[in-house]
Design a protein around this motif. Sequence first.
Motif, short mmCIF file in Angstrom:
data_model
loop_
_atom_site.label_atom_id
_atom_site.label_comp_id
_atom_site.label_asym_id
_atom_site.label_seq_id
_atom_site.Cartn_x
_atom_site.Cartn_y
_atom_site.Cartn_z
N UNK A 102 0.86 -1.19 0.00
CA UNK A 102 0.00 0.00 0.00
C UNK A 102 0.90 1.24 0.00
N UNK A 103 0.70 2.11 -0.99
CA UNK A 103 1.50 3.32 -1.10
C UNK A 103 0.67 4.59 -1.05
N UNK A 104 -0.62 4.48 -1.40
CA UNK A 104 -1.48 5.66 -1.48
C UNK A 104 -2.86 5.35 -0.89
N UNK A 105 -3.52 6.41 -0.45
CA UNK A 105 -4.89 6.32 0.06
C UNK A 105 -5.69 7.44 -0.59
N UNK A 106 -6.90 7.11 -1.06
CA UNK A 106 -7.83 8.14 -1.49
C UNK A 106 -9.14 7.91 -0.76
#
Length: 136
Positions: free
Chosen positions: A97-101
């Motif tokens: 996991x590298x990004x969250x939106x």
Amino acid sequence: MMKGLYCLQNAIKWYEDRFCVRFTPTVIYALYPKEEEYGWPQPWPNPDSAGIYIFLDSNKTIVYIGKASQMGARLDHYFGYGENGKCILKDKRVDDISYVQCYSCSQEEPYACLSLEEYLISEMNPKYNKTGRTEW
């Protein structure tokens, strides 16, 4: 087949039009920010709002979709501070996991998050979700 952000946006738009609800997207939050990216250790987007959150890998491919009654509190269950203030994943079963939106809903319609989450899981088929249950 894993799908990207464009498909996600189209699916949410369809859902909004079909059920006359609106979700407000946030910027994409980088857990390991590169130059000019919004992210760690910035505050979580819309931390007090109900909504859905999307976990993305380093290629910005959707790997998990979840819902929260309070976005900030829910995301704090997954991420914390490590050495030198860097982001660490609290759940060691996932490492990509590298990004969250996030997509927040109005205070009057928090129930919409439940069905939107299930709809998006069935449409997007993320790596760590299975319809009705989570793989990890």
